[in-house]
Design a protein around this motif. Sequence first.
Motif, PDB file in Angstrom:
ATOM      1  N   GLU A 110      23.215   9.567 -23.154  1.00 50.41           N
ATOM      2  CA  GLU A 110      23.217  10.869 -23.816  1.00 50.41           C
ATOM      3  C   GLU A 110      24.596  11.505 -23.854  1.00 50.41           C
ATOM      4  O   GLU A 110      24.817  12.435 -24.635  1.00 50.41           O
ATOM      5  N   ASN A 111      25.499  11.033 -23.024  1.00 52.42           N
ATOM      6  CA  ASN A 111      26.792  11.697 -22.891  1.00 52.42           C
ATOM      7  C   ASN A 111      27.964  10.805 -23.277  1.00 52.42           C
ATOM      8  O   ASN A 111      29.101  11.065 -22.876  1.00 52.42           O
ATOM      9  N   GLY A 112      27.667   9.774 -24.053  1.00 54.57           N
ATOM     10  CA  GLY A 112      28.729   8.907 -24.520  1.00 54.57           C
ATOM     11  C   GLY A 112      29.622   9.597 -25.528  1.00 54.57           C
ATOM     12  O   GLY A 112      29.300  10.681 -26.047  1.00 54.57           O
ATOM     13  N   PRO A 113      30.776   9.003 -25.835  1.00 54.05           N
ATOM     14  CA  PRO A 113      31.699   9.632 -26.794  1.00 54.05           C
ATOM     15  C   PRO A 113      31.081   9.760 -28.182  1.00 54.05           C
ATOM     16  O   PRO A 113      30.644   8.773 -28.774  1.00 54.05           O
ATOM     17  N   GLY A 114      31.004  10.990 -28.674  1.00 58.04           N
ATOM     18  CA  GLY A 114      30.499  11.243 -30.010  1.00 58.04           C
ATOM     19  C   GLY A 114      28.994  11.297 -30.137  1.00 58.04           C
ATOM     20  O   GLY A 114      28.463  11.464 -31.244  1.00 58.04           O
ATOM     21  N   CYS A 115      28.263  11.164 -29.033  1.00 62.40           N
ATOM     22  CA  CYS A 115      26.796  11.119 -29.102  1.00 62.40           C
ATOM     23  C   CYS A 115      26.216  12.505 -29.394  1.00 62.40           C
ATOM     24  O   CYS A 115      26.652  13.513 -28.831  1.00 62.40           O
ATOM     25  N   THR A 116      25.215  12.531 -30.248  1.00 62.44           N
ATOM     26  CA  THR A 116      24.486  13.755 -30.577  1.00 62.44           C
ATOM     27  C   THR A 116      23.042  13.593 -30.139  1.00 62.44           C
ATOM     28  O   THR A 116      22.360  12.651 -30.549  1.00 62.44           O
ATOM     29  N   VAL A 117      22.592  14.501 -29.281  1.00 59.27           N
ATOM     30  CA  VAL A 117      21.239  14.441 -28.724  1.00 59.27           C
ATOM     31  C   VAL A 117      20.359  15.433 -29.465  1.00 59.27           C
ATOM     32  O   VAL A 117      20.693  16.621 -29.591  1.00 59.27           O
ATOM     33  N   THR A 118      19.222  14.952 -29.935  1.00 59.80           N
ATOM     34  CA  THR A 118      18.277  15.788 -30.662  1.00 59.80           C
ATOM     35  C   THR A 118      16.904  15.686 -30.009  1.00 59.80           C
ATOM     36  O   THR A 118      16.398  14.573 -29.804  1.00 59.80           O
ATOM     37  N   SER A 119      16.341  16.836 -29.652  1.00 60.30           N
ATOM     38  CA  SER A 119      15.004  16.846 -29.052  1.00 60.30           C
ATOM     39  C   SER A 119      13.945  16.654 -30.134  1.00 60.30           C
ATOM     40  O   SER A 119      14.041  17.236 -31.232  1.00 60.30           O
TER      41      SER A 119
END
Length: 216
Positions: A110-119
């Motif tokens: 979830e916290n990688g470079p450029g990652c976007t987390v969407t619920s």
Amino acid sequence: MGYCSGRCTLVAVCGAQLVSVLERQIFDFLGYQWAPILANFIHIIVVILGLFGTIQYRPRYITGYAVWLILWISWNVFVICFYLEAGDLSKETDLILTFNISMHRSWWMENGPGCTVTSVTPAPDWAPEDHRYITVSGCFLEYQYIEVAHSSLQIFLALAGFIYACYVVKCITEEEDSFDFIGGFDSYGYQGPQKTSHLQLQPMYIVSSRTADYIY
């Protein structure tokens, strides 16, 4: 000169191992990866012992450190195969790295470079109530490749540590053998004080102008 440089290099390798594994331990704690946490903890202890043995000329500690590095390399090879899904392994399996205690994955997921987390709402019926259901997109580098990079670095440092550990143990052993060959302290002919069973009497002479008396 070569022996000194070998010891200094091994000390530097041990220092690099400690720094890298402590960084890895932090992120494994954040991701609740219990199996890697346990392996990292053991590795930290063994590296400290190996560092102590190198500084204090203790070949047994260095030998134990070298043996552990073989197991450490094997563990990291397994982690690489796990994240690359070699054979029947699957990175979606929770049992292996979390001991089936939780459904957590790598922190980098979830916290990688450029990652976007969407619920995602509503969550699927099979999702636990105390967990959120998310989707991750837009990552510049997928989390499994970050984990593979961590393990690859550990393998590289372990190989360097193993080679220099064997070299330092060889040098220490040869130095001890050469010292024993020349007799150690015996070569100086040192002998402790010896006790005498009786006092040795020396004659005393009293000489007068007319006679000489001998007194014992």
